[in-house]
Write a protein that holds these residues in place. Structure first.
Motif, PDB file in Angstrom:
ATOM      1  N   PRO A 115      -0.692   6.600 -11.984  1.00  0.00           N
ATOM      2  CA  PRO A 115      -2.255   6.058 -11.400  1.00  0.00           C
ATOM      3  C   PRO A 115      -2.199   4.845 -11.609  1.00  0.00           C
ATOM      4  O   PRO A 115      -2.637   3.886 -10.819  1.00  0.00           O
ATOM      5  N   GLU A 116      -1.737   4.193 -12.552  1.00  0.00           N
ATOM      6  CA  GLU A 116      -1.924   2.813 -12.999  1.00  0.00           C
ATOM      7  C   GLU A 116      -1.200   2.037 -12.211  1.00  0.00           C
ATOM      8  O   GLU A 116      -1.636   0.884 -11.635  1.00  0.00           O
ATOM      9  N   VAL A 117       0.032   2.249 -12.210  1.00  0.00           N
ATOM     10  CA  VAL A 117       1.146   1.516 -11.052  1.00  0.00           C
ATOM     11  C   VAL A 117       0.609   1.460  -9.592  1.00  0.00           C
ATOM     12  O   VAL A 117       0.331   0.583  -9.095  1.00  0.00           O
ATOM     13  N   ALA A 118       0.068   2.809  -9.297  1.00  0.00           N
ATOM     14  CA  ALA A 118      -0.513   2.768  -7.895  1.00  0.00           C
ATOM     15  C   ALA A 118      -1.605   1.877  -7.581  1.00  0.00           C
ATOM     16  O   ALA A 118      -1.872   1.040  -6.821  1.00  0.00           O
ATOM     17  N   GLN A 119      -2.795   1.598  -8.681  1.00  0.00           N
ATOM     18  CA  GLN A 119      -3.714   0.926  -8.657  1.00  0.00           C
ATOM     19  C   GLN A 119      -3.254  -0.815  -8.472  1.00  0.00           C
ATOM     20  O   GLN A 119      -3.778  -1.341  -7.525  1.00  0.00           O
ATOM     21  N   SER A 120      -2.049  -0.816  -9.258  1.00  0.00           N
ATOM     22  CA  SER A 120      -1.808  -2.439  -9.405  1.00  0.00           C
ATOM     23  C   SER A 120      -1.220  -2.634  -7.812  1.00  0.00           C
ATOM     24  O   SER A 120      -1.440  -3.861  -7.082  1.00  0.00           O
ATOM     25  N   ALA A 138       0.698  -1.062  -0.030  1.00  0.00           N
ATOM     26  CA  ALA A 138       0.138   0.141  -0.128  1.00  0.00           C
ATOM     27  C   ALA A 138       0.864   1.078  -0.078  1.00  0.00           C
ATOM     28  O   ALA A 138       0.471   2.374  -0.600  1.00  0.00           O
ATOM     29  N   ARG A 139       1.876   1.162   0.835  1.00  0.00           N
ATOM     30  CA  ARG A 139       2.911   2.383   0.756  1.00  0.00           C
ATOM     31  C   ARG A 139       3.411   2.458  -0.652  1.00  0.00           C
ATOM     32  O   ARG A 139       3.521   3.608  -1.010  1.00  0.00           O
ATOM     33  N   LEU A 140       3.760   1.396  -1.348  1.00  0.00           N
ATOM     34  CA  LEU A 140       4.272   1.657  -2.485  1.00  0.00           C
ATOM     35  C   LEU A 140       3.000   2.262  -3.586  1.00  0.00           C
ATOM     36  O   LEU A 140       3.678   2.885  -4.661  1.00  0.00           O
ATOM     37  N   PHE A 182      -2.092  -1.220  -4.631  1.00  0.00           N
ATOM     38  CA  PHE A 182      -3.336  -1.326  -3.837  1.00  0.00           C
ATOM     39  C   PHE A 182      -4.149  -2.102  -4.038  1.00  0.00           C
ATOM     40  O   PHE A 182      -4.658  -2.755  -3.108  1.00  0.00           O
ATOM     41  N   LEU A 183      -4.303  -2.754  -5.341  1.00  0.00           N
ATOM     42  CA  LEU A 183      -5.285  -4.174  -5.493  1.00  0.00           C
ATOM     43  C   LEU A 183      -4.558  -5.307  -4.839  1.00  0.00           C
ATOM     44  O   LEU A 183      -5.217  -6.196  -4.187  1.00  0.00           O
ATOM     45  N   ALA A 184      -2.961  -5.211  -5.110  1.00  0.00           N
ATOM     46  CA  ALA A 184      -2.327  -6.371  -4.363  1.00  0.00           C
ATOM     47  C   ALA A 184      -2.312  -6.402  -2.995  1.00  0.00           C
ATOM     48  O   ALA A 184      -2.498  -7.412  -2.387  1.00  0.00           O
ATOM     49  N   SER A 185      -2.457  -4.983  -2.432  1.00  0.00           N
ATOM     50  CA  SER A 185      -2.480  -5.079  -0.784  1.00  0.00           C
ATOM     51  C   SER A 185      -3.916  -5.526  -0.327  1.00  0.00           C
ATOM     52  O   SER A 185      -3.879  -6.414   0.528  1.00  0.00           O
TER      53      SER A 185
END
Length: 894
Positions: free
Chosen positions: A787-792, A775-777, A794-797
């Protein structure tokens, strides 16, 4: 004002002007080197005849010779010295070092040469190796910038325990992922250190350890005392000689005026027991003969001088003569000087009454030191209890026993190790040795059991006592292992494991536990109950070492064994550990059932301490499940119980947990109060591991309030403590929080630390920590406008949090996903963004979990963007819809 030249300085200046060494001048004037040294130090005055010879050989001008002789006869104290302030890790010499000037100078010069790393002081027992090494270390310690350390090895039985002793002296906690030797090597590294290892001859198997230390620590120097050389390639030797004595028997001595260092030592020690004793023209030669017959060995001379109170020199000489003749039959395979020293101690032993001999032999069983209570227990059945103290004090007067100081007011005593060795030899020749060793072990079993009961209300006192008794506890453990006495061994270990846990001696505890569990099984219920308890303790030690597989096995075996015995207390104890491991594995329902069952059983047993721990485990589990109200109820109930019992160890853990909860709920004042109370207790009781964890939580409290400087100071303090402990997980957590502060300050380069840590987290940290890091990443990706990298991320978290039933972590991820949509700035995603924000807010209210200061800016920005993209009616409707959406529905948006 008297302006006459100070006599000691006059001698030194005149001698140096002539280019004379002390030894050369002493030979010319017919006095000993020791006498000349005393004259130059101002501790003795010469006779008129000696002063006149000095004036002549020093070529004092004729007109000054009368003044020189007059000044020599006037008492003048030596000049004061100014000691250099240094790290004090060396024992302070109680008595002056006599007769060792030249060898001390040689040893200093040798050890200070860059190429010399290992210096061994060898010689017979009683020659004064320890005293000499201590003085040598004191003299050169200013050359070692990182300190000088003294470690006595007299009680060491196992070479593998040497790294543990070094680690304790250097205050290195036992590591969680390395051997103790590796930890010591890493801690010393390139530091400039002098290590003094005293009494090495009985554990020569430590030689490979010493070789490895020297090979890997390039600035480490080691000073050894031993009866034997180590025979290492780079070893330098100094064979410490006896003190100088008359070279000829009494009847052949030419002059009694000559001074000898052995005689000087005898006089010094004799005055300690008989202040009116002095050397005279009548007794000086006799004392010289006594010292000569004692081979000039300091320990032998000290023992003889201690008898001066009832045995004047002439009578002593006659009695000593008979004792040496009486003990002339010795083992020929022993060193000659060792034979002589054994004869001397045997002579001292024969001077004791039969009752004193019995007590002396018995007391030799104690390692390092003992209390009066222990002595009375061990001597029970041999001597009436009221007589034990009387005889013990007699032995004290006769220098076979020495008194030690005690912090808690106990009467404590010790025995010189070489004397103890002789006592043990005598004990082994009796029929009672085996029974007394059993009695010694049983005493320490009882002591450990009593300490276990007191570790709550009188924890500090009993932790210190067990630390002080460690050598005797080791002896008892070793004896029970050697006798394959599995049941009493398990009883002893079962009472010690909490001491090992609190003092971070986890590896030591597991070492003894393994030895005990490997012994043949005993078919008795008492054995099985003791084994179940030890397995339970082993599980917690393994937990502290992050050895979760071992912990799982230990807890499950403990539960199985306790269940087969219908041991309700054993079952309840094991359920704590089984529940914790299940909770970490994501088996929440099973963990809750285990905790609830343990609580019910402990209520039936009315075990208040363990009731508090059951309540604590239930509260912590409920907190991780997002049931804050119930969690707080259980945690506060646990804390109230522990406060009533005054159990510091429990209070520290429970106030810490409540402090963490207060941070989550935004009750920062409560959090600071609870965590500071916990921190103070941890500091006062030396709970080093939990201390650094509390510092980190205090840092988190400051961070969430936006107090970044204070947060940095607390995280930095936690990091420094973790580095001192060499605790890898704690180092990771403190470091990554410091990196996060840097990122919040705009230094996105520190994002690399998070990416680097991911693989380590996935290998070594629990599931919730991996989810937190991902989530920190995600947040970092937002700050980088990805934004797309962030979504990946958060979804993994979310996937990890959901799989482990950890709702508290979902809030940050839902808001992060909303922020990623806002960052994309596509108006058609405003509805999804607002639904996520609404769901996150609903989750925050339910937990409850407040939004921290660092999170508020992004929240406000996303909310404002949605308001800009949507009409008020649309905003209100979507907000309401989002509050009722399930997680699965929200995730379909991606």
């Amino acid at each position: 004002m008297d302006d006459r030249p100070i006599f000691p300085e006059w001698i030194k200046q005149a001698r140096k002007q002539l280019g004379l060494g002390r030894a050369e001048l002493a030979q010319q004037v017919g006095c000993s080197l020791a006498m000349l040294r005393q004259l130059e130090y101002g501790t003795r005055r010469p006779s008129r005849q000696l002063a006149e010879r000095l004036a002549s050989f020093l070529q004092i001008p004729a007109e000054q010779q009368a003044l020189f002789v007059q000044t020599a006869r006037v008492h003048q104290p030596p000049s004061p010295t100014n000691p250099i302030p240094l790290v004090k890790r060396l024992p302070e010499p109680i008595q002056p070092l006599i007769g060792r000037e030249e060898v001390l100078t040689n040893a200093s010069q040798l050890l200070l040469q860059p190429s010399i790393r290992l210096l061994s002081i060898v010689g017979p027992g009683g020659v004064g190796k320890t005293h000499f090494a201590t003085q040598l270390a004191q003299q050169i310690q200013a050359n070692f910038s990182d300190g000088s350390f003294f470690i006595g090895l007299a009680s060491l039985h196992d070479a593998e325990q040497l790294p543990t002793l070094i680690a304790q002296m250097l205050e290195i906690p036992q590591p969680t992922h390395q051997s103790t030797l590796e930890q010591v090597i890493n801690a010393i590294g390139q530091r400039s250190i002098l290590l003094v290892l005293d009494n090495l001859e009985h554990v020569m198997m430590v030689v490979p350890i010493i070789s490895q230390l020297l090979a890997q620590c390039s600035k480490l120097k080691i000073l050894i005392t031993s009866r034997f050389a180590l025979k290492l390639h780079d070893e330098y030797l100094i064979d410490l000689p006896p003190l100088d004595v008359p070279q000829h028997p009494l009847e052949q001595q030419a002059s009694a005026e000559t001074s000898y260092s052995a005689v000087e030592l005898f006089e010094l020690r004799a005055k300690m027991v008989q202040p009116l004793f002095s050397l005279t023209t009548q007794n000086r030669a006799i004392v010289g003969e006594i010292c000569r017959r004692l081979d000039g060995l300091p320990l032998a001379i000290e023992l003889a001088a201690a008898r001066i109170r009832g045995l004047p020199p002439q009578a002593m000489l006659a009695r000593l003569d008979r004792r040496l003749e009486l003990f002339d039959q010795v083992n020929s395979d022993l060193p000659e000087r060792h034979q002589t020293l054994r004869n001397l101690i045997a002579w001292s032993y024969t001077l004791l009454t039969p009752n004193e001999q019995t007590i002396f032999r018995t007391l030799s069983l104690f390692a390092n030191h003992w209390t009066l209570d222990a002595a009375e227990y061990l001597c029970q059945g041999q001597i009436a209890k009221p007589q034990v103290l009387t005889i013990l004090l007699n032995l004290l007067d006769k220098s076979l026993v020495r008194e030690e100081s005690s912090n808690d007011g106990l009467a404590t005593f010790a025995m010189l190790e070489i004397i103890r060795e002789y006592g043990l030899e005598q004990l082994e020749q009796t029929s009672k040795a085996q029974a007394l060793r059993w009695r010694h072990a049983h005493y320490y079993i009882q002591l450990a059991q009593h300490a276990e009961q007191q570790l709550g209300q009188q924890e500090a006192r009993w932790l210190e006592r067990l630390t002080w008794e460690r050598s005797n506890l080791w002896d008892a453990l070793n004896w029970l292992v050697a006798q394959q006495a599995a049941e009493p061994l398990l009883h002893l270990i079962g009472s010690l494991w909490k001491f090992w846990q609190i003092r971070h001696l986890w590896r030591e505890g597991l070492h003894w536990i393994k030895l005990a569990l490997d012994l043949p099984v005993v078919n008795s219920e008492a054995y099985q109950q003791a084994r179940a308890k030890v397995l339970w303790g082993a599980g917690w030690l393994a937990v502290d070492l992050h050895q979760h597989d071992l912990a799982q096995a230990m807890f499950e075996q403990s539960l199985h064994l306790a269940t087969s015995l219908d041991d309700q207390q054993g079952i309840a104890r094991a359920l704590h550990g089984v529940g914790l491991l299940a909770e970490w594995a994501g088996q929440r329902d099973f963990a809750m059932r285990a905790y609830q069952e343990s609580l019910s059983l402990f209520h039936q047993l009315n075990d208040q301490e363990e009731i508090a721990w059951s309540l604590f485990h239930l509260g912590a589990a409920l907190q991780s499940q997002g049931q804050a109200q119930q969690a707080r109820h259980f945690l506060e109930a646990a804390l109230a119980t522990s406060r009533r019992l005054a159990h510091s160890w429990s209070i520290v853990h429970q106030t810490k947990a409540l402090g963490q909860m207060a941070i989550d709920q935004g009750r920062y004042t409560d959090a600071e109060l609870l965590l500071n109370e916990s921190l103070t207790l941890a500091q006062n009781h030396q709970y080093q591991q939990i201390y650094l964890e509390i510092l980190r939580h205090l840092g988190r409290s400051a961070l969430e309030q936006g107090q970044y400087q204070q947060a940095r100071e607390r995280f930095q303090a936690s990091l420094e403590q973790a580095q001192r402990l060499k605790e890898p997980s704690a180092i990771r957590w403190a470091s990554i929080h410091l990196n996060w502060l840097g990122i919040l300050a705009g230094d996105l380069a520190q994002a690399y630390a998070f990416e680097q840590q991911l693989a380590i987290f996935e290998r070594d940290e629990p599931a919730w920590a991996i989810a937190w890091l991902k989530a920190r990443l995600g947040t970092i990706a937002l700050l980088k406008h990805q934004p797309e990298v962030a979504q990946s991320w958060f979804l993994a978290s979310i996937q990890i949090y959901q799989a482990n039933d950890l709702p508290w972590g979902l809030v940050e991820c839902l808001e992060g996903l909303a922020h990623s949509l806002c960052l994309s700035n596509h108006s058609n995603q405003a509805e999804a963004c607002l639904q996520l924000l609404s769901a996150a807010e609903q989750q925050r209210q339910a937990l409850p979990r407040v939004r921290s200061v660092p999170e508020q800016a992004a929240w406000q920005a996303s909310l404002a963007w949605c308001q800009h993209q949507l009409s008020p009616e649309q905003f209100a409707q979507i907000w309401q819809t989002g509050a009722t959406q399930k997680l699965e529905q929200l995730l379909k948006l991606f």
